[in-house]
Structures are given as C-alpha cells and as structure tokens.
Scaffold this active site. Structure first.
Site, PDB file in Angstrom:
ATOM      1  N   LYS A  53       0.843  -1.205   0.000  1.00  0.00           N
ATOM      2  CA  LYS A  53       0.000   0.000   0.000  1.00  0.00           C
ATOM      3  C   LYS A  53       0.869   1.243   0.000  1.00  0.00           C
ATOM      4  CE  LYS A  53      -3.907  -2.015   2.423  1.00  0.00           C
ATOM      5  NZ  LYS A  53      -4.322  -2.469   3.750  1.00  0.00           N
ATOM      6  N   GLN A  97      -5.542  -1.505   9.511  1.00  0.00           N
ATOM      7  CA  GLN A  97      -5.398  -2.845   8.947  1.00  0.00           C
ATOM      8  C   GLN A  97      -6.044  -3.881   9.862  1.00  0.00           C
ATOM      9  OE1 GLN A  97      -4.084  -3.530   5.938  1.00  0.00           O
ATOM     10  NE2 GLN A  97      -4.299  -5.726   6.144  1.00  0.00           N
ATOM     11  N   ASP A 120     -11.740   2.592   3.453  1.00  0.00           N
ATOM     12  CA  ASP A 120     -12.149   1.190   3.363  1.00  0.00           C
ATOM     13  C   ASP A 120     -13.655   1.058   3.117  1.00  0.00           C
ATOM     14  OD1 ASP A 120     -10.277  -0.910   3.562  1.00  0.00           O
ATOM     15  OD2 ASP A 120      -9.950  -0.530   5.697  1.00  0.00           O
TER      16      ASP A 120
HETATM   17  N1  GUN Z   1      -7.030  -6.796   5.888  1.00  0.00           N
HETATM   18  C1  GUN Z   1      -7.058  -7.512   4.733  1.00  0.00           C
HETATM   19  N2  GUN Z   1      -7.635  -6.791   3.758  1.00  0.00           N
HETATM   20  C2  GUN Z   1      -7.985  -5.607   4.301  1.00  0.00           C
HETATM   21  C3  GUN Z   1      -8.612  -4.434   3.779  1.00  0.00           C
HETATM   22  O1  GUN Z   1      -8.993  -4.341   2.614  1.00  0.00           O
HETATM   23  N3  GUN Z   1      -8.784  -3.419   4.677  1.00  0.00           N
HETATM   24  C4  GUN Z   1      -8.389  -3.493   5.960  1.00  0.00           C
HETATM   25  N4  GUN Z   1      -8.608  -2.440   6.750  1.00  0.00           N
HETATM   26  N5  GUN Z   1      -7.800  -4.566   6.473  1.00  0.00           N
HETATM   27  C5  GUN Z   1      -7.603  -5.612   5.647  1.00  0.00           C
END
Ligand code: GUN
Length: 293
Positions: A53, A97, A120
C-alpha cells in the site's frame, strides 16, 4: 475459452491515470492526498499488504503515513490516534489494517474513523450511504470488481448477477453496487438451495465465499462473466502450496465468456481502489472536482 480479465494490468492502468490526476491536483490546487495506514502487531500477511500500500501510494504521488504499533497497544491509544488523524487536514484517508489483536474491539475502532476519511468504506454511515445511493466511500474490493465489469461490458443494465457470499466486506456491498447499475441481483450463500442452478442463471457471477474452488465450470452459464474474489492458499498433491480462488479456474475458463484469474485478477485492484478512494476523499475535502486523467 474465456477471455482472461487481467487485473494486474487494469490496476497498473488505473494507477497510471491517478498519477496524472494527482499531479494536476498538486499543480492546480496545491493538494497532495494523504493516506494514513495503521498496523497493530506483526501479522505477516498484514505487513506485506501495508508495505505494498505504502509503495504504490508513493508511486502515485500520495503522501503515505504509516503507524506501526506494538501488538500490546491498547484500545484507548488507538482511539486517540484516530481522533488526531480525524482532525488533521493533511490526512484524507485512514485505514486500520485488520485483523486487530483480540484485546481491541475492531467495531469500536472502525466506527471512530471520520466517515469522510474511511477509505475502506467499512463505517456504518458509508454502508448506509451505499445502500441508499448516497455519496459515501465504497469498499475497495467490490469497487475494483465493478470497474472491471464495466470496462468489459459497458452498461450492465438488465443483466442477471449472482453474488456468491454475503460478507460485509464484499458480498453485501457488491449486491448494492450491482443493483445500482440496474442488474437483477441474487445473493447466494452457504444455505442457498440448488446453488448450482441459481448460479447457472447468471450473466455475471461474483464469487466471494472463501471456499477454495467451490464454483465449478458446470455451474456457469456459457458465455457468462466470472469475477473471482477468493484468495485461498491450498496444498497441492506434490506437498507444495498454491493460491486458488473461489472458482475452479480450469473448468470455468472453458465455459465462461470472461474470467478473472487468481492471482492477478481482483487482488491488485483492491489496493488501486484504496488509492482511488484516497484521491476522491482529497477532492471532496477540498471541494474541488476530480481532475481529468
Ligand atoms: N485486511 C485484509 N484486507 C484488508 C482491507 O482491505 N482493509 C483493511 N482495513 N484490512 C484488511
């Protein structure tokens, strides 16, 4: 043989367009979108996601801020950090996350994020806005899946779509997005009767159940478009491991009109859409139109 929808290429093209758009935001308005990612603990998969990311955000011209916190971080500290980021005008997107350590209430944390910065799309306000057709933040994986469907088909009006899976992160938002595009949408799940026949009615199948290779080629209507959201690591006969989707690719590719592979399908689109949401949020916070690509 189905056409393979190349999500890796699609995501790279989207990032290329965003790089141009973000450069114009800087040039015309002196805006640099900021994305804050919070990682608590040492989960190896989460560390890989967060690293990717950060890297891709920077490549697109987004200011990436990372908070790597110890596993023992308490909820109050995290809530306080979120509050600070909510107030910070340089931060347009906040992503915590998941999964969080067990001693932290994930819902409480996600609900503390300013909905306008919730890139998200997990906040109940954004869930509500999506289902009422309002201007919220759309969860990244369903958004990426929709982008690929629209690129391949153009207008989706009147198509029969079956979403396999009813999760809050993929199945339910995907249902809402496809309904907004005037598809006739069915949500199938583990308790659905005659699921194979239900899926066989679909012009569009979105598989997001988390069961390796559940959807077989024989379930698919000839010529249908298949979006495989699953990422499952399974053991092969040789004792190695490999990644497979929720669709049995070898049989489905013979029947479908188009299909996303795993890996290299929906996966790369998720991060690209996170960056897209960050750019959208930055434009909204500053009251400017999104620049042309
Ligand atoms: N953990 C795995 N995929 C994601 C995601 O798309 N967003 C978040 N916040 N945590 C994750």
């Amino acid at each position: 043989m189905a056409k393979i929808i190349d999500g890796k290429q699609f995501a790279a093209d989207l990032r290329g367009k965003m790089t141009t758009q973000i450069a114009s935001l800087k040039e015309q308005h002196n805006i640099v979108p900021g994305l804050a990612v919070v990682l608590v603990g040492e989960d190896p998969a989460s560390q890989v996601y967060v690293r990717n990311k950060g890297k891709q955000a920077k490549e697109c011209g987004i200011n990436s801020i990372e908070h790597k916190l110890d596993e023992s971080t308490d909820e109050a500290f995290l809530l306080n950090l979120i509050d600070e980021m909510n107030q910070d005008p340089a931060i347009n997107g906040i992503l915590v996350q998941l999964p969080l350590p067990k001693h932290i209430d994930s819902d409480k944390v996600l609900n503390a994020i300013d909905p306008a910065k919730d890139v998200d799309g997990f906040h109940p306000i954004n869930v509500g806005l999506l289902s009422t057709g309002g201007k919220g933040m759309i969860p990244c994986t369903p958004l990426g899946s929709l982008m690929m469907l629209q690129d391949y088909h153009g207008d989706l009006t009147g198509m029969n779509a079956v979403v396999v899976g009813r999760s809050n992160i993929v199945g339910k938002p995907m249902f809402n997005l496809l309904l907004q595009q005037s598809c006739t949408v069915t949500v199938a799940h583990s308790r659905t009767k005659n699921i194979e026949e239900v899926v066989r009615e679909a012009d569009i199948v979105v598989a997001a159940v988390g069961v390796p290779e559940l959807v077989k080629g024989s379930w698919i209507k000839p010529g249908a478009t298949v979006i495989d959201v699953g990422i499952n690591r399974i053991e092969t006969d040789e004792g190695k491991t490999k990644l497979v989707g929720d669709v049995e690719f070898e049989s489905a590719v013979e029947v479908a009109g188009a299909i996303t592979p795993v890996p290299g399908g929906v996966g790369p689109m998720t991060i690209a859409c996170l960056l897209y949401n960050t750019m959208v949020a930055a434009c909204r916070h500053n009251n400017v139109d999104m620049p042309e690509a």
